[in-house]
Design an enzyme around this catalytic site. Structure first.
Site, mmCIF file in Angstrom:
data_model
loop_
_atom_site.group_PDB
_atom_site.id
_atom_site.type_symbol
_atom_site.label_atom_id
_atom_site.label_comp_id
_atom_site.label_asym_id
_atom_site.label_seq_id
_atom_site.Cartn_x
_atom_site.Cartn_y
_atom_site.Cartn_z
ATOM 1 C CB CYS A 73 20.902 32.225 -7.442
ATOM 2 S SG CYS A 73 19.735 33.538 -7.484
ATOM 3 N N GLY A 100 7.931 39.746 -20.055
ATOM 4 C CA GLY A 100 9.356 40.017 -19.870
ATOM 5 C C GLY A 100 9.978 40.568 -21.129
ATOM 6 C CB THR A 101 11.875 38.755 -23.735
ATOM 7 O OG1 THR A 101 12.728 38.111 -22.768
ATOM 8 C CG2 THR A 101 12.663 39.033 -24.988
ATOM 9 C CB VAL A 146 22.301 40.730 -16.674
ATOM 10 C CG1 VAL A 146 22.436 41.909 -15.727
ATOM 11 C CG2 VAL A 146 21.650 41.155 -17.986
ATOM 12 N N GLY A 147 24.178 38.683 -15.028
ATOM 13 C CA GLY A 147 24.890 38.365 -13.789
ATOM 14 C C GLY A 147 24.399 39.175 -12.608
ATOM 15 N N GLY A 186 7.157 33.356 -19.724
ATOM 16 C CA GLY A 186 8.070 32.680 -20.648
ATOM 17 C C GLY A 186 7.609 32.932 -22.065
ATOM 18 N N GLY A 187 8.128 34.001 -22.641
ATOM 19 C CA GLY A 187 7.857 34.287 -24.053
ATOM 20 C C GLY A 187 6.511 34.905 -24.364
ATOM 21 C CB ILE A 231 9.903 28.885 -16.940
ATOM 22 C CG1 ILE A 231 9.910 29.492 -18.327
ATOM 23 C CG2 ILE A 231 8.974 27.689 -16.877
ATOM 24 C CD1 ILE A 231 10.397 28.559 -19.432
HETATM 25 C C1 LIG Z 1 17.684 40.588 -19.293
HETATM 26 C C2 LIG Z 1 16.959 39.688 -18.340
HETATM 27 C C3 LIG Z 1 17.238 39.741 -16.974
HETATM 28 C C4 LIG Z 1 16.570 38.904 -16.078
HETATM 29 N N1 LIG Z 1 16.840 39.007 -14.737
HETATM 30 C C5 LIG Z 1 16.132 38.247 -13.846
HETATM 31 C C6 LIG Z 1 16.314 38.410 -12.438
HETATM 32 O O1 LIG Z 1 17.098 39.252 -11.980
HETATM 33 N N2 LIG Z 1 15.598 37.613 -11.597
HETATM 34 C C7 LIG Z 1 14.696 36.683 -12.070
HETATM 35 O O2 LIG Z 1 14.049 35.997 -11.277
HETATM 36 N N3 LIG Z 1 14.482 36.538 -13.393
HETATM 37 C C8 LIG Z 1 15.177 37.290 -14.296
HETATM 38 N N4 LIG Z 1 14.939 37.144 -15.652
HETATM 39 C C9 LIG Z 1 13.960 36.149 -16.115
HETATM 40 C C10 LIG Z 1 12.617 36.775 -16.419
HETATM 41 O O3 LIG Z 1 12.053 37.360 -15.268
HETATM 42 C C11 LIG Z 1 11.648 35.732 -16.988
HETATM 43 O O4 LIG Z 1 11.437 34.715 -16.039
HETATM 44 C C12 LIG Z 1 12.149 35.075 -18.263
HETATM 45 O O5 LIG Z 1 12.807 36.024 -19.062
HETATM 46 C C13 LIG Z 1 11.045 34.415 -19.102
HETATM 47 O O6 LIG Z 1 10.076 35.347 -19.536
HETATM 48 P P1 LIG Z 1 10.112 36.116 -20.950
HETATM 49 O O7 LIG Z 1 10.431 35.096 -22.002
HETATM 50 O O8 LIG Z 1 8.771 36.738 -21.106
HETATM 51 O O9 LIG Z 1 11.194 37.133 -20.838
HETATM 52 C C14 LIG Z 1 15.606 37.976 -16.564
HETATM 53 C C15 LIG Z 1 15.328 37.927 -17.930
HETATM 54 C C16 LIG Z 1 15.984 38.772 -18.824
HETATM 55 C C17 LIG Z 1 15.646 38.683 -20.287
#
Ligand SMILES: Cc1cc2nc3c(=O)[nH]c(=O)nc-3n(C[C@H](O)[C@H](O)[C@H](O)COP(=O)(O)O)c2cc1C
Ligand SMILES: Cc1cc2nc3c(=O)[nH]c(=O)nc-3n(C[C@H](O)[C@H](O)[C@H](O)COP(=O)(O)OP(=O)(O)OC[C@H]3O[C@@H](n4cnc5c(N)ncnc54)[C@H](O)[C@@H]3O)c2cc1C
Ligand code: FES
Lengths: 259, 304
Positions: free
Chosen positions: B131, B266-267, B73-74, B244-245, B192
């Protein structure tokens, strides 16, 4: 109103080798469903592939919604395994669909599976007094054209490979029609290059069209920002709009196409 | 039925319950508030903020991989000012804690943001050190122990709020990084972030993502995340916010037993917007089943 949950698959119908149709029970919780909107549909009962697939409504009935699905990869292939009578997990309706009130004469242009959402559009119009001209493009043999043929004053079909039809791309008949006809609105859905080429054409002639666009999606509701469409204006001279929430319908003069 | 105690204290940030949602997956809560009751969530970590607005990366930003997704996404976001003026009041309608996730190109930017947010109505600041560091050839801040020490210590001084430091998993020794983070004054560690990953379209022989690689999230990274949470919990005494997942109750309880005081979803929100609520209820059922009245007795209760 957004429905998140399970809805019954009333009918599964194979259209041809690549395409099939789902008729799903529509629940009150879905509220109004407009052409051009989509649902995020679970690809399988077992949760794999993980992300839901965005699928446009290709028709809306009293208490049904219809999806027309093209087998593209793992997810859409897995959808074919749902049986009639089973529950399909989905979320919707989502996004901004077509705007269609008040137009008297319209042109709809569809390419391949992009014809599906346009079918929903013309079927919600036919009761009113709208003159419809259609241009449908296929790679091979046409499908999904019946409702267009029945409801359009002009219905042009082109195919890249089927010799029974005019060979070529939708842009050819569209060019001619734009020269001799005046439309209140033009609606387009199809592959990216088709949208881009038509938009170039519209821009050069000063027409404005509603494009139904596509991008890979995750949340489907505007929260994750993975599904952007580059549009004009904004702080940087452009803006990354959300395909799922701000679209999937964008006006042709808003979109900036990649080379 | 026994009333369960679900409140948990993350060393100065008290959550009504241990379920939070992960930064970047929930925007500023607006979209999901139309689907679920945000009052039921312990905290919302908002979309990663930067000092100035950012439009993020161009081109395709996501590819799905087996039980995961890679995003690039950036850091598209409206900037810290817009967040302060437009999003905080919206989130304040809900009985949930607001975590402001901050992202900088330089240590100075991180400090500026921490300072600005210290005077605003947020409950915690989450320092995302994944970052790219502009002054160090774009390598992530979080991968170099020396730079981690520098950025955490400086941001700690600038920050008057509860401070969470969010660790990158793309490191060889997460324990060292975690220790440094604690030494420099973080109140809590979250981990993570996504793991570096890529996918290639074999037919046109191009990477699917315009930026070539991106961050992998979802169930695919869960076992790695769990091990990292376990490792970090074993070397620090500040609380750990695990993620994380995590997709279901079992996943969440694994993280909690491994030492997480709270978890972030998250996801999983993408495939199941009800996941946070289902997991919250699942944890309560689990506690009742095993006779826990206080959630805190579950944290790190791993039996060897
Ligand atoms: C689409 C997307 C955007 C994310 N944007 C950020 C962000 O802006 N800042 C951040 O610290 N983590 C960001 N993450 C990371 C998540 O907060 C999280 O740490 C990571 O996805 C692992 O958890 P999950 O597997 O449950 O998604 C992003 C993750 C996803 C999938
Ligand atoms: C708003 C919206 C509405 C839509 N409406 C409809 C609709 O009404 N009907 C419809 O059929 N579709 C519709 N789509 C498109 C549909 O969502 C996608 O076709 C679907 O998500 C594809 O999922 P999949 O798992 O089958 O394919 P994926 O696995 O996601 O594959 C997609 C493409 O990538 C290619 N690909 C994947 N992996 C690889 C690889 N490793 N190497 C090379 N190529 C690869 C596939 O061949 C395919 O071309 C819509 C999309 C959007 C955004
Ligand atoms: S899919 Fe998440 S913002 Fe569009």
């Amino acid at each position: 109103m957004k429905f998140v949950g399970k809805a019954k698959l009333l009918k599964k119908q194979i259209i041809n080798e690549e395409n099939f149709r789902f008729v799903i029970k529509r629940s009150d919780e879905m509220g109004c469903v407009y052409p051009g909107q989509f649902f995020n549909v679970s690809a399988s009962k077992v949760g794999y592939p993980m992300l839901k697939r965005p699928i446009s409504v290709s028709d809306v009935g009293e208490d049904t919604i219809e999806f027309t699905i093209k087998i593209i990869g793992e997810g859409t292939r897995a959808m074919l395994d749902y049986n009639e009578g089973e529950a399909v997990e989905l979320m919707g309706p989502l996004g901004n669909g077509f705007e269609y009130g008040g137009y008297r004469k319209i042109l709809v242009i569809g390419g391949g599976i992009g014809i599906a959402p346009l079918k929903g559009l013309i079927n919600s119009l036919k009761k009113t007094e709208v003159e419809i001209h259609s241009v449908l493009g296929y790679r091979d043999a046409p499908y999904l054209y019946e409702d267009f043929a029945a409801n359009s004053a002009i219905c042009e079909i082109v195919s890249e490979n089927d010799e029974q039809y005019n060979r070529g791309y939708v842009t050819d008949p569209v060019k001619k029609m734009l020269e001799s006809e005046v439309y209140d609105m033009i609606y387009v859905c199809g592959p990216y290059p088709m949208l881009k080429n038509l938009t170039d054409l519209f821009n050069s002639k000063g027409f404005r069209a509603q494009l139904l666009m596509e991008e890979k999606m995750a949340c489907g509701i505007g929260a994750c920002l993975v599904c952007t469409c580059k549009t004009k204006n904004g702080d940087f001279g452009f803006k990354h709009s959300r395909m799922c929430k701000d679209g999937p319908m964008f006006y042709s003069d808003e979109v900036i196409f990649d080379e | 039925m026994n009333k369960l105690k679900m409140k948990v204290d993350l060393n100065g940030l008290t959550l009504n319950n241990p379920i939070t949602v992960a930064s970047g997956t929930y925007g500023f809560g607006r979209e999901y508030s139309e689907i679920i009751d945000l009052n039921q969530i312990g905290a919302i970590s908002v979309k990663g903020l930067t000092l100035e607005p950012r439009e993020g990366n161009e081109g395709r930003r996501m590819v799905e991989t087996p039980m995961g997704m890679i995003n690039s996404v950036g850091l598209q976001n409206p900037g810290i000012r817009f967040f302060i003026e437009n999003e905080i009041t919206f989130l304040r309608q809900f009985d949930t804690k607001i975590i402001a996730n901050i992202n900088g190109n330089t240590i100075d930017e991180y400090c500026k943001m921490a300072k600005i947010l210290s005077d605003e109505d947020v409950d915690s600041i989450e320092l995302n050190i994944s970052c790219p560091n502009v002054k160090n050839g774009g390598l992530a801040f979080g991968t170099n122990p020396k730079i981690v020490r520098e950025v955490v210590s400086k941001v700690r001084k600038a920050c008057k709020k509860h401070l969470i430091v969010k660790l990158s998993p793309n490191v060889t020794d997460i324990k060292t990084i975690a220790r440094i983070t604690e030494e420099e004054g973080a109140d809590c560690i979250s981990l993570i972030n996504t793991m570096a990953g890529m996918a290639i379209d074999i037919h046109n022989r191009k990477p699917f993502l315009k930026r070539v690689s991106g961050g992998l999230s979802g169930p695919a990274i869960k076992p790695i995340a769990l091990k990292m949470v376990y490792d970090v919990h074993s070397v620090v005494s500040i609380p750990v916010l695990g993620m994380g997942g995590i997709s279901n109750t079992t996943d969440a309880i694994e993280f909690i037993l491994a030492g997480a005081s709270a978890v972030a979803i998250g996801t999983a929100n993408f495939s199941n917007p009800y996941a946070p609520l289902e997991i919250k209820k699942g944890i309560e059922d689990y506690m009742r089943h095993y006779g826990h009245v206080d959630f805190n007795t579950l944290i790190g209760d791993l039996r060897m």
